[in-house]
Design an enzyme around this catalytic site. Sequence first.
Site, PDB file in Angstrom:
ATOM      1  N   ARG A 147     -14.134   5.747  -1.454  1.00 55.31           N
ATOM      2  CA  ARG A 147     -13.161   6.135  -0.441  1.00 55.31           C
ATOM      3  C   ARG A 147     -13.567   7.427   0.272  1.00 55.31           C
ATOM      4  O   ARG A 147     -13.126   7.687   1.373  1.00 55.31           O
ATOM      5  CB  ARG A 147     -11.796   6.402  -1.086  1.00 55.31           C
ATOM      6  CG  ARG A 147     -11.122   5.221  -1.700  1.00 55.31           C
ATOM      7  CD  ARG A 147     -10.007   5.662  -2.640  1.00 55.31           C
ATOM      8  NE  ARG A 147      -8.926   6.395  -2.008  1.00 55.31           N
ATOM      9  CZ  ARG A 147      -7.833   5.835  -1.509  1.00 55.31           C
ATOM     10  NH1 ARG A 147      -7.678   4.540  -1.548  1.00 55.31           N
ATOM     11  NH2 ARG A 147      -6.882   6.571  -0.975  1.00 55.31           N
ATOM     12  N   ARG A 151     -20.649  13.645   4.950  1.00 54.86           N
ATOM     13  CA  ARG A 151     -21.048  13.844   6.355  1.00 54.86           C
ATOM     14  C   ARG A 151     -21.983  15.029   6.514  1.00 54.86           C
ATOM     15  O   ARG A 151     -21.759  16.072   5.916  1.00 54.86           O
ATOM     16  CB  ARG A 151     -19.820  14.183   7.209  1.00 54.86           C
ATOM     17  CG  ARG A 151     -18.754  13.159   7.224  1.00 54.86           C
ATOM     18  CD  ARG A 151     -17.792  13.457   8.371  1.00 54.86           C
ATOM     19  NE  ARG A 151     -16.636  12.596   8.224  1.00 54.86           N
ATOM     20  CZ  ARG A 151     -15.437  13.033   7.882  1.00 54.86           C
ATOM     21  NH1 ARG A 151     -15.235  14.311   7.672  1.00 54.86           N
ATOM     22  NH2 ARG A 151     -14.450  12.178   7.760  1.00 54.86           N
ATOM     23  N   ARG A 231      -1.534   4.510 -13.621  1.00 51.19           N
ATOM     24  CA  ARG A 231      -1.406   5.954 -13.722  1.00 51.19           C
ATOM     25  C   ARG A 231      -0.125   6.344 -13.024  1.00 51.19           C
ATOM     26  O   ARG A 231       0.277   5.726 -12.019  1.00 51.19           O
ATOM     27  CB  ARG A 231      -2.558   6.669 -13.010  1.00 51.19           C
ATOM     28  CG  ARG A 231      -3.821   6.800 -13.770  1.00 51.19           C
ATOM     29  CD  ARG A 231      -3.707   7.413 -15.124  1.00 51.19           C
ATOM     30  NE  ARG A 231      -3.903   8.860 -15.155  1.00 51.19           N
ATOM     31  CZ  ARG A 231      -3.858   9.560 -16.277  1.00 51.19           C
ATOM     32  NH1 ARG A 231      -3.565   8.981 -17.435  1.00 51.19           N
ATOM     33  NH2 ARG A 231      -4.075  10.866 -16.251  1.00 51.19           N
ATOM     34  N   ARG A 262      -3.333  18.847  -8.090  1.00 47.90           N
ATOM     35  CA  ARG A 262      -3.321  19.476  -6.765  1.00 47.90           C
ATOM     36  C   ARG A 262      -1.984  20.144  -6.502  1.00 47.90           C
ATOM     37  O   ARG A 262      -1.002  19.856  -7.187  1.00 47.90           O
ATOM     38  CB  ARG A 262      -3.652  18.451  -5.664  1.00 47.90           C
ATOM     39  CG  ARG A 262      -2.816  17.205  -5.677  1.00 47.90           C
ATOM     40  CD  ARG A 262      -3.376  16.152  -4.689  1.00 47.90           C
ATOM     41  NE  ARG A 262      -2.617  14.896  -4.769  1.00 47.90           N
ATOM     42  CZ  ARG A 262      -2.935  13.785  -4.121  1.00 47.90           C
ATOM     43  NH1 ARG A 262      -3.997  13.747  -3.345  1.00 47.90           N
ATOM     44  NH2 ARG A 262      -2.209  12.687  -4.247  1.00 47.90           N
ATOM     45  N   GLU A 287       1.126  18.724  -8.824  1.00 45.61           N
ATOM     46  CA  GLU A 287       1.083  17.307  -9.175  1.00 45.61           C
ATOM     47  C   GLU A 287       0.317  17.113 -10.492  1.00 45.61           C
ATOM     48  O   GLU A 287      -0.830  17.551 -10.606  1.00 45.61           O
ATOM     49  CB  GLU A 287       0.385  16.572  -8.025  1.00 45.61           C
ATOM     50  CG  GLU A 287       0.542  15.071  -8.075  1.00 45.61           C
ATOM     51  CD  GLU A 287       0.025  14.427  -6.790  1.00 45.61           C
ATOM     52  OE1 GLU A 287       0.301  14.927  -5.681  1.00 45.61           O
ATOM     53  OE2 GLU A 287      -0.681  13.413  -6.912  1.00 45.61           O
ATOM     54  N   TYR A 335      -5.396  -0.768  -4.973  1.00 49.18           N
ATOM     55  CA  TYR A 335      -5.294   0.622  -4.509  1.00 49.18           C
ATOM     56  C   TYR A 335      -5.284   0.624  -2.971  1.00 49.18           C
ATOM     57  O   TYR A 335      -6.237   1.017  -2.325  1.00 49.18           O
ATOM     58  CB  TYR A 335      -6.494   1.380  -5.070  1.00 49.18           C
ATOM     59  CG  TYR A 335      -6.481   2.892  -4.961  1.00 49.18           C
ATOM     60  CD1 TYR A 335      -5.439   3.589  -4.374  1.00 49.18           C
ATOM     61  CD2 TYR A 335      -7.552   3.631  -5.461  1.00 49.18           C
ATOM     62  CE1 TYR A 335      -5.454   4.968  -4.292  1.00 49.18           C
ATOM     63  CE2 TYR A 335      -7.583   5.007  -5.385  1.00 49.18           C
ATOM     64  CZ  TYR A 335      -6.531   5.669  -4.795  1.00 49.18           C
ATOM     65  OH  TYR A 335      -6.568   7.043  -4.716  1.00 49.18           O
ATOM     66  N   ASP A 337      -4.157   1.557   0.931  1.00 46.26           N
ATOM     67  CA  ASP A 337      -3.592   2.589   1.791  1.00 46.26           C
ATOM     68  C   ASP A 337      -2.475   1.951   2.621  1.00 46.26           C
ATOM     69  O   ASP A 337      -2.440   0.730   2.794  1.00 46.26           O
ATOM     70  CB  ASP A 337      -4.674   3.143   2.721  1.00 46.26           C
ATOM     71  CG  ASP A 337      -5.632   4.066   1.981  1.00 46.26           C
ATOM     72  OD1 ASP A 337      -5.240   4.579   0.921  1.00 46.26           O
ATOM     73  OD2 ASP A 337      -6.763   4.257   2.459  1.00 46.26           O
TER      74      ASP A 337
HETATM   75  N1  UDP Z   1     -11.714  12.927  -5.973  1.00 43.27           N
HETATM   76  C1  UDP Z   1     -12.400  13.928  -6.628  1.00 43.27           C
HETATM   77  N2  UDP Z   1     -12.182  15.222  -6.265  1.00 43.27           N
HETATM   78  C2  UDP Z   1     -11.325  15.568  -5.267  1.00 43.27           C
HETATM   79  C3  UDP Z   1     -10.638  14.545  -4.582  1.00 43.27           C
HETATM   80  C4  UDP Z   1     -10.847  13.222  -4.963  1.00 43.27           C
HETATM   81  O1  UDP Z   1     -13.152  13.669  -7.556  1.00 43.27           O
HETATM   82  O2  UDP Z   1     -11.163  16.769  -4.999  1.00 43.27           O
HETATM   83  C5  UDP Z   1     -11.940  11.541  -6.425  1.00 43.27           C
HETATM   84  C6  UDP Z   1     -10.965  11.142  -7.529  1.00 43.27           C
HETATM   85  O3  UDP Z   1     -11.638  10.263  -8.411  1.00 43.27           O
HETATM   86  C7  UDP Z   1      -9.899  10.420  -6.773  1.00 43.27           C
HETATM   87  C8  UDP Z   1     -10.712   9.691  -5.703  1.00 43.27           C
HETATM   88  O4  UDP Z   1     -11.726  10.625  -5.368  1.00 43.27           O
HETATM   89  O5  UDP Z   1      -9.181   9.526  -7.582  1.00 43.27           O
HETATM   90  C9  UDP Z   1      -9.926   9.278  -4.486  1.00 43.27           C
HETATM   91  O6  UDP Z   1      -9.314  10.412  -3.938  1.00 43.27           O
HETATM   92  P1  UDP Z   1      -8.137  10.334  -2.870  1.00 43.27           P
HETATM   93  O7  UDP Z   1      -7.920  11.716  -2.357  1.00 43.27           O
HETATM   94  O8  UDP Z   1      -8.457   9.271  -1.886  1.00 43.27           O
HETATM   95  O9  UDP Z   1      -6.913   9.897  -3.797  1.00 43.27           O
HETATM   96  P2  UDP Z   1      -5.321   9.810  -3.515  1.00 43.27           P
HETATM   97  O10 UDP Z   1      -4.999  10.764  -2.387  1.00 43.27           O
HETATM   98  O11 UDP Z   1      -5.054   8.363  -3.211  1.00 43.27           O
HETATM   99  O12 UDP Z   1      -4.745  10.239  -4.819  1.00 43.27           O
END
Ligand code: UDP
Length: 351
Positions: A147, A151, A231, A262, A287, A335, A337
């Site tokens: 996901r 870049r 989860r 976060r 969170e 999963y 969006d």
């Molecule tokens: N991820 C990570 N570090 C970060 C942000 C995301 O390792 O700082 C990984 C982590 O495994 C996470 C996945 O990338 O489950 C997808 O992140 P996303 O932000 O898309 O998750 P969501 O916002 O759906 O919780």
Amino acid sequence: MVIEKRQHLGGNLFCENIEGINIHKYGPHIFHTSNKRVWDFVNAIVPFNRYTNTPLANHHGKLYNLPFNMNTFYQIWGVLTPVEAFRKIEEQRAEVRKKLNNREPANLEEQALILVGNDLFQTLIKEYTEKQWGRKCTELPADIIKRLPVRFVFDNNYFNDTFQGVPIGGYNQLINGLLEGTDCFTGIDFIEERKKSASPFYILNAHFEKIIYTGALDEYFEYSLGRLDWRTVSFDTQVIDTPNYQGNAVVNYTSHDVPFTRIIEHKHFEMFGDNVYACPKTVISKEYSTEFREGMEPYYPINNNYNNALADAYKVLADKERNVLFGGRLAEYKYYDMDKIVEKVLNIDIC
Ligand code: UDP
């Protein structure tokens, strides 16, 4: 007719207003899509603002930009140009490829290492992912990490999509607009009601021509084949007496020594620039990610081989349900969006 288990509509999109700020009560929702039809559809209900997700990662007190881009490469290695950054990543990738003997990555750890190399994996991915999923990176599917963009430009926009934003006035505007003129019943658990012959909802399964079920797939079948893993997240939400707590909507904490994944500062989804200061207080949510147990809210499917096989077995049963469509993260165990679900619904032939 909508039947909703909770006391309010809108599922996890629901916002609660605290101190004049829309709180994403069930976690941050940022709408993004490249599908113009989907974007026009939601904007016809409520106009969206220009919010662009540019999360930061805090690792041992140092801040890094996400997703992985030239800013991140500069912060971690001090490299100034895309060529230098590419060389650095390629060095690390080459080692990984050698270890994998050029085979495809088989799990999240291998996928992440191939994507960004070991330094970024250790700093920004490994421990965050283990906190988020409660499993080792080697025990998680590679797809989760695909996901995230990588870049070689200075661009902190988390998403690659053409359109992005949050509804002006909050997500409840979207929900209320969508359901205008619809009979809605809250606080009614469809799964429980369908068992009670005295309930006015008992007849639902038989009498409605079509039902769209968006609850958990295993729950619909009363766990007859076993339980799917999920989860869940919990939030420690606090009102803080300062107008600007962290200067950004999302800051990830990517190391194990901080227990939450976060901090969300909700006002930044809708208040930009100096407008942040128009509201003297702020609301933050820490969170925490935990394993789902009965009675909790399922949030994320855990799409490893075991669960996917179980979900597939349930889907065989689901296909046999004459008048029921199973849709969404919970009912499809995917999963998703938000935009992908809207797109799916716009393309579905309900009749
Ligand atoms: N991820 C990570 N570090 C970060 C942000 C995301 O390792 O700082 C990984 C982590 O495994 C996470 C996945 O990338 O489950 C997808 O992140 P996303 O932000 O898309 O998750 P969501 O916002 O759906 O919780």
